[in-house]
Scaffold this motif. Sequence first.
Motif, PDB file in Angstrom:
ATOM      1  N   LEU A   1       0.835  -1.209   0.000  1.00  0.00           N
ATOM      2  CA  LEU A   1       0.000   0.000   0.000  1.00  0.00           C
ATOM      3  C   LEU A   1       0.867   1.256   0.000  1.00  0.00           C
TER       4      LEU A   1
ATOM      5  N   ILE B   1     -10.100  -1.975   0.644  1.00  0.00           N
ATOM      6  CA  ILE B   1      -8.679  -2.042   0.990  1.00  0.00           C
ATOM      7  C   ILE B   1      -8.516  -2.702   2.359  1.00  0.00           C
TER       8      ILE B   1
ATOM      9  N   TYR C   1      -5.938   5.622   5.001  1.00  0.00           N
ATOM     10  CA  TYR C   1      -5.809   5.357   3.570  1.00  0.00           C
ATOM     11  C   TYR C   1      -6.141   6.590   2.748  1.00  0.00           C
TER      12      TYR C   1
ATOM     13  N   VAL D   1      -1.120   4.464  -1.341  1.00  0.00           N
ATOM     14  CA  VAL D   1      -2.465   4.325  -0.781  1.00  0.00           C
ATOM     15  C   VAL D   1      -2.436   4.534   0.729  1.00  0.00           C
ATOM     16  N   LEU D   2      -1.375   4.085   1.363  1.00  0.00           N
ATOM     17  CA  LEU D   2      -1.267   4.175   2.815  1.00  0.00           C
ATOM     18  C   LEU D   2      -0.692   5.521   3.211  1.00  0.00           C
TER      19      LEU D   2
END
Length: 129
Positions: free
Chosen positions: A50, A89, A78, A55-56
């Motif tokens: 991620l 996710i 996220y 994304v993270l």
Amino acid sequence: MNFSRIEASKIVESSAPSLRLQLYVVTSTANSLDAVKQNLPEHRAYLRDLEDRNVLFGAGPLWTDDGQYFEGDGMLIYRATSVEEATAIAQADPMHTSGARTFKVRPWLLNDGSITIRVTLSEPQRSVI
């Protein structure tokens, strides 16, 4: 107590466009500390992926209220386009697919703060953003 509610759209409208960032906070509650420990390597690999895909935003364990112990709970943030995407996710996280933890997703509008240096905690990477 009598609490008032304000529609989320009203808060978004009143925020300066350059300051707001819609993120999604996942609180992850342990069902079993042993199961959390068993799934930690796969969970960390998932988080690294991620991170690589941007994304993270952040993740980490939550301590007990006195700051002395870890009981298996965590929090993840996220970058996603919707609650549904953030939920998908979270559902794919090995901690959750294994049943080691359950989770809850909440939208979070980040209005204030700054980040000037990116340090990927799982890898020795640094970059200015």
